[in-house]
Write a protein that holds these residues in place. Structure first.
Motif, PDB file in Angstrom:
ATOM      1  N   UNK A  93       0.817  -1.214   0.000  1.00  0.00           N
ATOM      2  CA  UNK A  93       0.000   0.000   0.000  1.00  0.00           C
ATOM      3  C   UNK A  93       0.848   1.260   0.000  1.00  0.00           C
ATOM      4  N   UNK A  94       1.973   1.257   0.711  1.00  0.00           N
ATOM      5  CA  UNK A  94       2.824   2.442   0.747  1.00  0.00           C
ATOM      6  C   UNK A  94       3.347   2.814  -0.629  1.00  0.00           C
ATOM      7  N   UNK A  95       3.764   1.815  -1.378  1.00  0.00           N
ATOM      8  CA  UNK A  95       4.221   2.057  -2.755  1.00  0.00           C
ATOM      9  C   UNK A  95       3.089   2.649  -3.593  1.00  0.00           C
ATOM     10  N   UNK A  96       1.906   2.095  -3.439  1.00  0.00           N
ATOM     11  CA  UNK A  96       0.755   2.572  -4.197  1.00  0.00           C
ATOM     12  C   UNK A  96       0.404   4.010  -3.835  1.00  0.00           C
ATOM     13  N   UNK A  97       0.420   4.327  -2.544  1.00  0.00           N
ATOM     14  CA  UNK A  97       0.129   5.708  -2.118  1.00  0.00           C
ATOM     15  C   UNK A  97       1.144   6.686  -2.716  1.00  0.00           C
ATOM     16  N   UNK A  98       2.416   6.323  -2.651  1.00  0.00           N
ATOM     17  CA  UNK A  98       3.458   7.205  -3.173  1.00  0.00           C
ATOM     18  C   UNK A  98       3.275   7.457  -4.670  1.00  0.00           C
ATOM     19  N   UNK A  99       2.962   6.419  -5.400  1.00  0.00           N
ATOM     20  CA  UNK A  99       2.765   6.565  -6.845  1.00  0.00           C
ATOM     21  C   UNK A  99       1.600   7.507  -7.154  1.00  0.00           C
ATOM     22  N   UNK A 100       0.496   7.348  -6.442  1.00  0.00           N
ATOM     23  CA  UNK A 100      -0.668   8.202  -6.685  1.00  0.00           C
ATOM     24  C   UNK A 100      -0.376   9.649  -6.307  1.00  0.00           C
ATOM     25  N   UNK A 101       0.353   9.840  -5.217  1.00  0.00           N
ATOM     26  CA  UNK A 101       0.682  11.199  -4.787  1.00  0.00           C
ATOM     27  C   UNK A 101       1.534  11.912  -5.833  1.00  0.00           C
TER      28      UNK A 101
END
Length: 248
Positions: free
Chosen positions: A18-26
């Motif tokens: 999830x952390x990787x996904x959040x960073x990508x979206x941000x």
């Protein structure tokens, strides 16, 4: 224009899941992001892929000195911090309370709960300088209810602690235009969840109205909303993303 244009964020546990996904979206929505994790190789690789608006630094989220260093590095690279996503966490052992040893309990509490206190303590001064802030604490469905045997008491206790800290921060700093919300995912298709169950979610599917695990990006949509100014009047609240598991 991106939904996070002009925002500066720290995302912990950002090398996978999830952390990787959040960073990508941000990054996609215009934020400048400091990614942190203990997994330096994966974190550096991801930051390089995300471009000039991303940085990575290795961090032990249970250490105040690491938080102090991360905040300083983020401010030096991008300016005052306006978003904190406390995402780092572990499941810990799946066992009964009697069989849960003290060391394992303390480790889960330290990584899942103490780190979120240290994150808020360290980042809020930067948000005060910016005049705005959004703290998104990743909790769990286990921060709203307990199940026998899975996960353990330690995990449940840590996620309930996240929920309480979030409300306390929201009450204390609302007048300073700093918001705090907790996110409570159910079963998400991440490496940690697959390791604990299987790719299909094991017996959990019986409780999921939609009959499937969530993808990490679906959680990121909620985290993005809470981080953005679109949620400017939302604070001190729990946000479930569990496909109905808590509706039973």
């Amino acid at each position: 224009m991106g939904r996070l244009d002009g925002k500066v964020a720290i995302v912990t546990g950002a090398s996978r899941g999830m952390g990787e996904s959040h960073a990508k979206r941000f990054i996609k929505e215009g934020a400048k992001v400091m990614l942190t994790d203990l997994n330096e190789e994966s974190g550096q690789k991801l930051a390089a892929e995300l471009g000039d608006n991303a940085r990575f630094t290795k961090q032990d989220v249970t250490k105040l000195e690491d938080w102090t260093r991360v905040v300083a590095a983020t401010e030096e690279a991008f300016g005052p911090i306006t978003i904190l996503v406390n995402n780092a966490g572990i499941l810990g052992p799946v066992t009964t309370t009697v069989d849960l040893d003290e060391e394992a309990y303390q480790k889960v509490m330290s990584i899942n709960a103490d780190s979120q206190f240290l994150g808020a303590k360290s980042v809020i001064p930067s948000m005060l300088k910016a005049g705005i802030g959004s703290i998104v604490n990743i909790s769990s469905l286990a921060g709203l209810r307990a199940n026998y045997g899975f996960p353990s008491l330690a995990y449940v206790a840590s996620k309930f602690a996240t929920r309480g800290m979030t409300k306390a921060i929201a009450a204390e700093y609302g007048a300073n235009n700093i918001r705090a919300n907790s996110v409570h995912p159910g079963f998400i298709n991440t490496p940690m969840m697959v390791e604990a169950t299987d790719e299909g979610g094991g017996d959990a599917l019986k409780e999921i109205f939609l009959g499937r695990l969530a993808e990490a990006d679906e959680v990121s949509s909620l985290v993005l909303f809470l981080a953005s100014d679109e949620s400017s009047y939302i604070t001190g609240a729990e946000h479930k993303i569990d496909a109905g598991m808590s509706a039973h």
